[in-house]
Design an enzyme around this catalytic site. Structure first.
Site, PDB file in Angstrom:
ATOM      1  N   GLY A  78     -21.676 -13.216 -10.894  1.00  0.00           N
ATOM      2  CA  GLY A  78     -22.310 -14.303 -10.154  1.00  0.00           C
ATOM      3  C   GLY A  78     -22.859 -13.846  -8.812  1.00  0.00           C
ATOM      4  N   THR A  79     -22.147 -12.965  -8.158  1.00  0.00           N
ATOM      5  CA  THR A  79     -22.594 -12.482  -6.853  1.00  0.00           C
ATOM      6  C   THR A  79     -23.946 -11.785  -6.970  1.00  0.00           C
ATOM      7  OG1 THR A  79     -20.304 -12.205  -6.155  1.00  0.00           O
ATOM      8  CG2 THR A  79     -21.977 -11.013  -4.893  1.00  0.00           C
ATOM      9  N   ASN A 158     -17.320 -24.617  -5.792  1.00  0.00           N
ATOM     10  CA  ASN A 158     -16.116 -23.924  -6.244  1.00  0.00           C
ATOM     11  C   ASN A 158     -14.850 -24.408  -5.545  1.00  0.00           C
ATOM     12  OD1 ASN A 158     -17.971 -22.487  -4.383  1.00  0.00           O
ATOM     13  ND2 ASN A 158     -16.187 -21.210  -3.983  1.00  0.00           N
ATOM     14  N   GLN A 186     -19.552 -22.367 -11.503  1.00  0.00           N
ATOM     15  CA  GLN A 186     -18.440 -23.286 -11.735  1.00  0.00           C
ATOM     16  C   GLN A 186     -18.817 -24.375 -12.730  1.00  0.00           C
ATOM     17  OE1 GLN A 186     -15.290 -23.129 -10.646  1.00  0.00           O
ATOM     18  NE2 GLN A 186     -15.601 -21.314  -9.391  1.00  0.00           N
ATOM     19  N   THR A 244     -27.545   1.036 -16.689  1.00  0.00           N
ATOM     20  CA  THR A 244     -27.088   0.923 -18.079  1.00  0.00           C
ATOM     21  C   THR A 244     -26.421  -0.428 -18.308  1.00  0.00           C
ATOM     22  OG1 THR A 244     -26.744   3.303 -18.159  1.00  0.00           O
ATOM     23  CG2 THR A 244     -25.606   1.989 -19.830  1.00  0.00           C
ATOM     24  N   CYS A 332     -12.203 -16.007  -2.168  1.00  0.00           N
ATOM     25  CA  CYS A 332     -12.895 -15.043  -1.330  1.00  0.00           C
ATOM     26  C   CYS A 332     -12.470 -15.170   0.122  1.00  0.00           C
ATOM     27  CB  CYS A 332     -14.397 -15.246  -1.428  1.00  0.00           C
ATOM     28  SG  CYS A 332     -14.914 -15.776  -3.053  1.00  0.00           S
TER      29      CYS A 332
END
Ligand SMILES: *Cc1c(COP(=O)(O)O)cnc(C)c1O
Length: 420
Positions: A78-79, A158, A186, A244, A332
Site C-alpha cells: 500500500g505504501t 485505518n 482498509q 522483478t 505506524c
C-alpha cells in the site's frame, strides 16, 4: 497482573494492522515459491508459467475492480502504491498545475508523499474532516483551484474506520479533469471496489489487510492517467513499476481479493453486529468513554474509543498480559509518543487522542472473544484510573497543549483547525 502462563486464551483484535493469511491463499502461492520459480520476463517455459500466474491475478483484480487488466499495476504494498499514485501522478502532470488537495486524516504514506511534493514546489491543501471523521465533499470542492491536478481522499480510515463519500467527491471532480486517487487498503475487505461506480482514477490496495501476503499491493491506474514511475531499472508492469515481479505475492493478492469478494457481504453483516455489540458494551459498562468516528459510516470491524483519564498505551499493555492484542491507533505511530493525527483532526484534545484505543475485528473473531475482552477491560480501566494523575473534561474541544505540537513530528500543520 496475571502471568503470561496463566492466560486462558489469545484474542487478536488488530486486524487493521495485519491479518492472518487465508490458507487458500497460501495454497495458491506455494508452488510459485518452489516449482514455478521462473522470472516472469523469461521466454522459456518457467518464465511463461510465472507470467501465467501474474496474468491470472491481474484478471481477477480487473474483474473485481471492473477495469481492464492493463489498468492494474502491482507494487510492493500500500505504501508504494500511494507514493506512486501521488508523487508519480503529480510529477507527470506538472504541466497542468501544481496544486493538490487531500485531507488531514490520510495514511502517512499519503501525507508524507504530499510533504515531499511540497519540497518540490507543489502546493497542498489539507481539508479538515467533520467531528465525526467524515469529510464534507463541499469542503473538497471549495479547496479546488484552477491549477488543482490531483485530489486524494482515502476510502476508509485505518484508525477510526470512517468511510468517506468517494462517489460524491468523484461527481464534483468529473467535469474538471482533476485526477482522483483513493487509498482503499482498509476498504477492500468490506466495500465495493468497482472503480467505475466509485469514479476514481487511481485506487490503491494491498495484500496484508485482506488475509493475503504482506509486501504486495496494486494500483488501479485509469487508462489515460499520466503516471511517472518512481522506481527505475526495468520495463515491468507496462513500464510503470520496475523490478522483478513478486510472483507468489501477486498470485496470493489475487486469490485473497477473490475470497474477500465472495465473503464481503456476509462477513460485513456478521462483523457489523459484533462491532456494535462491543461499542455498546464498552460505552455502557465503562464510564467516561467516547466513540471516535461516525457510528454508521464506519467499517464493519472497527471500534475506536477514548477511555478518558488513562493512556491508551497502558491499557494496551495490560490487555496484552491477559492475552488480548489491540492497538492505540495506527501501528505506524505506536512507536512514537505523538498522539494520533486522526483523533486530533476530529477536533479532540491531546488527552482524548492519547486515551484512544482501537479494536479491529476479523474473520476469526467470535462473540466469545469480545466477552473475554469485557471480562478484563473494565478492571484494567479501574486499576489505571486509580493511579492516573489526570481527569479530562468530557466535552473538551480543540488543542489543550499547543506547546506539545511545536515539534517537527506533527505533520498535518497546514490548515487544520487544531493547529491554529
Ligand atoms: C496498511 C495501510 C497502508 C500501507 O500498506 P503497506 O502494504 O503496509 O505498505 C496504506 N494505507 C492504509 C489505509 C493502510 O491501512
Amino acid at each position: 497482573m496475571s502471568k503470561e502462563t496463566e492466560i486462558k486464551r489469545r484474542v487478536y483484535l488488530d486486524h487493521a494492522a495485519a491479518t492472518p493469511m487465508d490458507l487458500r491463499v497460501k495454497e495458491a502461492m506455494d508452488s510459485y515459491m518452489t516449482d514455478e520459480y521462473g522470472n516472469a520476463g523469461g521466454l522459456y517455459r518457467e518464465g511463461r508459467r510465472a507470467k501465467d500466474g501474474i496474468d491470472h491475478a491481474r484478471k481477477s483484480l480487473a474483474r473485481i475492480l471492473s477495469c481492464r487488466p492493463d489498468e492494474v499495476v502491482f507494487t510492493s504494498g500500500g505504501t508504494e502504491g500511494d507514493v506512486l499514485a501521488i508523487i508519480g501522478t503529480a510529477r507527470a502532470n506538472k504541466d497542468r498545475g501544481s496544486h493538490i488537495v487531500t485531507t488531514t486524516i490520510e495514511h502517512q504514506a499519503v501525507l508524507e508523499s504530499c510533504e515531499a511534493l511540497e519540497k518540490e514546489g507543489f502546493e497542498v491543501t489539507y481539508v479538515d474532516v467533520e467531528p465525526n471523521g467524515v469529510v464534507d465533499p463541499k469542503k473538497i470542492e471549495s479547496a479546488l483551484r484552477d491549477d488543482t491536478i490531483l485530489v486524494s481522499v482515502m476510502y476508509a480510515n485505518n484508525e477510526i474506520g470512517t468511510i468517506q463519500p468517494i462517489r460524491n467527491i468523484a461527481k464534483i471532480l468529473k467535469d474538471r479533469k482533476i485526477i482522483f486517487h483513493t487509498d482503499a487498503c482498509q476498504a477492500s475487505e468490506y466495500l465495493d471496489l468497482d472503480v467505475q461506480k466509485l469514479g476514481v482514477d487511481l485506487l490503491v490496495l494491498n495484500g496484508s489487510k485482506v488475509y493475503g501476503p504482506k509486501g504486495v499491493g496494486a494500483v488501479f491506474v485509469r487508462n489515460g492517467t499520466r503516471v511517472r514511475p518512481i522506481l527505475f531499472g526495468g520495463a515491468q508492469e507496462g513500464k510503470r513499476r520496475a523490478g522483478t515481479e513478486n510472483v507468489p505475492g501477486i498470485v496470493g493478492l489475487g486469490r485473497a481479493l477473490e475470497i474477500a469478494d465472495e465473503m464481503k457481504v456476509r462477513e460485513g453483516a456478521r462483523l457489523s453486529e459484533l462491532r456494535d455489540y462491543l461499542i455498546s458494551r464498552i460505552t455502557k459498562e465503562i464510564k467516561r468513554t467516547i466513540l471516535n468516528g461516525d457510528a454508521k459510516e464506519r467499517l464493519p470491524n472497527n471500534v475506536n474509543i477514548s477511555i478518558l483519564d488513562i493512556e491508551g498505551e497502558a491499557t494496551l499493555l495490560y490487555l496484552d498480559n491477559y492475552g488480548i492484542a489491540c492497538s492505540t491507533g495506527s501501528a505506524c505511530t505506536s512507536e512514537s509518543l505523538d498522539p494520533s493525527h486522526v483523533i486530533l483532526a476530529l477536533g479532540k484534545p491531546y488527552e482524548h487522542a492519547h486515551a484512544s484505543i482501537r479494536f479491529t475485528l476479523g474473520r476469526g473473531t467470535k462473540k466469545e472473544d469480545l466477552d473475554y475482552l469485557m471480562e478484563y477491560l473494565p478492571g484494567v480501566v479501574t486499576t489505571l484510573r486509580k493511579i492516573s494523575p489526570i481527569t479530562v473534561e468530557e466535552d473538551a474541544k480543540g488543542m489543550s497543549h499547543p506547546e506539545a505540537f511545536a515539534g517537527e513530528n506533527m505533520r498535518v500543520k497546514a490548515n487544520s483547525k487544531n493547529y491554529k
